[in-house]
Design a protein around this motif. Sequence first.
Motif, mmCIF file in Angstrom:
data_model
loop_
_atom_site.group_PDB
_atom_site.id
_atom_site.type_symbol
_atom_site.label_atom_id
_atom_site.label_comp_id
_atom_site.label_asym_id
_atom_site.label_seq_id
_atom_site.Cartn_x
_atom_site.Cartn_y
_atom_site.Cartn_z
ATOM 1 N N PRO A 78 -8.575 23.358 -19.809
ATOM 2 C CA PRO A 78 -7.116 23.419 -19.941
ATOM 3 C C PRO A 78 -6.584 22.408 -20.954
ATOM 4 O O PRO A 78 -7.191 21.349 -21.178
ATOM 5 N N GLN A 79 -5.454 22.726 -21.548
ATOM 6 C CA GLN A 79 -4.828 21.825 -22.510
ATOM 7 C C GLN A 79 -3.902 20.823 -21.851
ATOM 8 O O GLN A 79 -3.575 19.803 -22.450
ATOM 9 N N HIS A 80 -3.482 21.116 -20.624
ATOM 10 C CA HIS A 80 -2.523 20.248 -19.949
ATOM 11 C C HIS A 80 -3.062 19.777 -18.604
ATOM 12 O O HIS A 80 -3.906 20.432 -17.982
ATOM 13 N N CYS A 81 -2.540 18.653 -18.166
ATOM 14 C CA CYS A 81 -2.964 18.063 -16.893
ATOM 15 C C CYS A 81 -1.793 17.314 -16.284
ATOM 16 O O CYS A 81 -0.777 17.057 -16.945
ATOM 17 N N LEU A 82 -1.928 16.977 -15.027
ATOM 18 C CA LEU A 82 -1.043 16.019 -14.359
ATOM 19 C C LEU A 82 -1.861 14.765 -14.111
ATOM 20 O O LEU A 82 -3.014 14.843 -13.698
ATOM 21 N N THR A 83 -1.273 13.620 -14.352
ATOM 22 C CA THR A 83 -2.021 12.381 -14.180
ATOM 23 C C THR A 83 -1.135 11.267 -13.659
ATOM 24 O O THR A 83 0.044 11.177 -14.017
ATOM 25 N N GLN A 84 -1.712 10.436 -12.788
ATOM 26 C CA GLN A 84 -1.044 9.179 -12.487
ATOM 27 C C GLN A 84 -0.855 8.429 -13.795
ATOM 28 O O GLN A 84 -1.745 8.399 -14.648
ATOM 29 N N ILE A 107 -17.014 14.119 -2.332
ATOM 30 C CA ILE A 107 -16.828 13.055 -1.353
ATOM 31 C C ILE A 107 -16.022 13.492 -0.129
ATOM 32 O O ILE A 107 -16.490 13.303 0.996
ATOM 33 N N ALA A 108 -14.851 14.108 -0.296
ATOM 34 C CA ALA A 108 -13.966 14.348 0.847
ATOM 35 C C ALA A 108 -14.621 15.216 1.910
ATOM 36 O O ALA A 108 -14.500 14.943 3.116
ATOM 37 N N GLY A 109 -15.329 16.266 1.490
ATOM 38 C CA GLY A 109 -15.959 17.162 2.449
ATOM 39 C C GLY A 109 -17.284 16.669 2.980
ATOM 40 O O GLY A 109 -17.883 17.309 3.856
ATOM 41 N N ARG A 110 -17.763 15.549 2.483
ATOM 42 C CA ARG A 110 -19.066 15.011 2.900
ATOM 43 C C ARG A 110 -18.923 13.868 3.907
ATOM 44 O O ARG A 110 -19.928 13.401 4.453
ATOM 45 N N VAL A 111 -17.694 13.404 4.111
ATOM 46 C CA VAL A 111 -17.441 12.358 5.102
ATOM 47 C C VAL A 111 -16.357 12.869 6.055
ATOM 48 O O VAL A 111 -16.041 14.058 6.061
ATOM 49 N N ASP A 112 -15.767 11.995 6.848
ATOM 50 C CA ASP A 112 -14.888 12.448 7.928
ATOM 51 C C ASP A 112 -13.415 12.156 7.680
ATOM 52 O O ASP A 112 -12.677 11.798 8.608
ATOM 53 N N PHE A 113 -12.958 12.322 6.435
ATOM 54 C CA PHE A 113 -11.511 12.260 6.213
ATOM 55 C C PHE A 113 -10.818 13.275 7.110
ATOM 56 O O PHE A 113 -11.307 14.410 7.280
ATOM 57 N N ALA A 114 -9.672 12.921 7.645
ATOM 58 C CA ALA A 114 -8.891 13.852 8.452
ATOM 59 C C ALA A 114 -8.298 14.943 7.548
ATOM 60 O O ALA A 114 -8.077 14.716 6.355
ATOM 61 N N PRO A 115 -8.021 16.121 8.091
ATOM 62 C CA PRO A 115 -7.382 17.171 7.289
ATOM 63 C C PRO A 115 -6.076 16.673 6.670
ATOM 64 O O PRO A 115 -5.244 16.070 7.350
ATOM 65 N N GLY A 116 -5.908 16.904 5.389
ATOM 66 C CA GLY A 116 -4.696 16.492 4.694
ATOM 67 C C GLY A 116 -4.663 15.041 4.270
ATOM 68 O O GLY A 116 -3.679 14.601 3.662
ATOM 69 N N ALA A 117 -5.729 14.281 4.572
ATOM 70 C CA ALA A 117 -5.719 12.857 4.252
ATOM 71 C C ALA A 117 -5.964 12.580 2.782
ATOM 72 O O ALA A 117 -5.654 11.489 2.296
ATOM 73 N N VAL A 118 -6.527 13.548 2.066
ATOM 74 C CA VAL A 118 -6.787 13.387 0.632
ATOM 75 C C VAL A 118 -5.795 14.263 -0.130
ATOM 76 O O VAL A 118 -5.758 15.480 0.058
ATOM 77 N N ARG A 119 -5.003 13.628 -0.980
ATOM 78 C CA ARG A 119 -3.979 14.356 -1.726
ATOM 79 C C ARG A 119 -4.229 14.232 -3.222
ATOM 80 O O ARG A 119 -4.806 13.254 -3.690
ATOM 81 N N GLY A 120 -3.763 15.229 -3.954
ATOM 82 C CA GLY A 120 -3.848 15.201 -5.408
ATOM 83 C C GLY A 120 -2.603 15.801 -6.020
ATOM 84 O O GLY A 120 -1.838 16.507 -5.345
ATOM 85 N N PRO A 121 -2.364 15.563 -7.298
ATOM 86 C CA PRO A 121 -1.243 16.208 -7.973
ATOM 87 C C PRO A 121 -1.412 17.724 -7.924
ATOM 88 O O PRO A 121 -2.541 18.233 -7.945
ATOM 89 N N ASP A 122 -0.308 18.450 -7.876
ATOM 90 C CA ASP A 122 -0.340 19.905 -7.747
ATOM 91 C C ASP A 122 -0.209 20.564 -9.115
ATOM 92 O O ASP A 122 0.890 20.722 -9.635
ATOM 93 N N GLY A 123 -1.342 20.954 -9.687
ATOM 94 C CA GLY A 123 -1.336 21.586 -10.998
ATOM 95 C C GLY A 123 -0.827 23.004 -11.005
ATOM 96 O O GLY A 123 -0.729 23.626 -12.065
ATOM 97 N N LEU A 124 -0.496 23.550 -9.824
ATOM 98 C CA LEU A 124 0.062 24.895 -9.721
ATOM 99 C C LEU A 124 1.518 24.880 -9.264
ATOM 100 O O LEU A 124 2.083 25.928 -8.955
ATOM 101 N N ALA A 125 2.142 23.709 -9.233
ATOM 102 C CA ALA A 125 3.532 23.605 -8.786
ATOM 103 C C ALA A 125 4.461 24.369 -9.726
ATOM 104 O O ALA A 125 4.248 24.416 -10.943
#
Length: 260
Positions: free
Chosen positions: A176-182, A87-105
């Motif tokens: 993966p065995q682990h995830c970040l979730t709302q 979805i995000a790359g198929r429409v015109d969301f602005a750069p950085g407008a779509v965020r997700g949890p950081d599984g590499l933090a």
Amino acid sequence: MEVIIAAPDELARLAAGAIEKLILARPAAVLGLATGSSPLGIYDELVRRHEEGGLSFAKARAFMLDEYVGLPADHPERYRNVIEKEIAGRVDFAPGAVRGPDGLASDLPASCAEYDDAIAAAGGVDLQILGIGTDGHVAFNEPGSSLASRTRIKTLTEQTRADNARFFGGDIDQVPQHCLTQGLGTIMRAAHIVLIATGRAKADAVHQLVEGPVSAMWPATVLQHHPHVTVLVDNAAASRLQLADYFRSTYAAKPVWQGL
């Protein structure tokens, strides 16, 4: 809780229509995006409306529900990449407008807390898209999750890993065995929740969600306490609903002006 039983393509149109109505009324709306197969029809319909009708996401923002822990940044099943592809790359969301949890933090608990704060700072999610797992999980809130939980790290059940193995070449060992979730508490802060489920495999979970007792064993049941939830299901997913005929009749009699 409103339950609508219809064909999958109609369900996708209904959900996309609610999102379009929201964005036209409030271009800077905040959306909640889900991964998995359930929302794909919604995303395809939104892309069609963007390409053919000019629906713009340029001022909107979005937050993802969850992310695997430890998948490389370029892994095709990293949820940030999946959302970009679907979805995000198929429409015109602005750069950085779509965020997700950081599984590499490097500090996962701190990153989770920051993510919850970012959702609140954005004014909260206006419309959250959800799917549901065969065991009743929403996002990655597995059975036994606190009904008041916030964004955090979770260990996936073997059932969820088995269900998701199809995205990893059928190999559960690659999931993966682990995830970040709302958390469920985070999700419950959304103004409007639209949950979509199709197929017989989801029938037990849908029955518990709509007609069962509220229980951490079926995490989605917490949505019974939300003031504005729309449940979109096809005939197969609705096959265990005792009130299916009632839901069909109420939808048939629904005022045209009311919307979802």
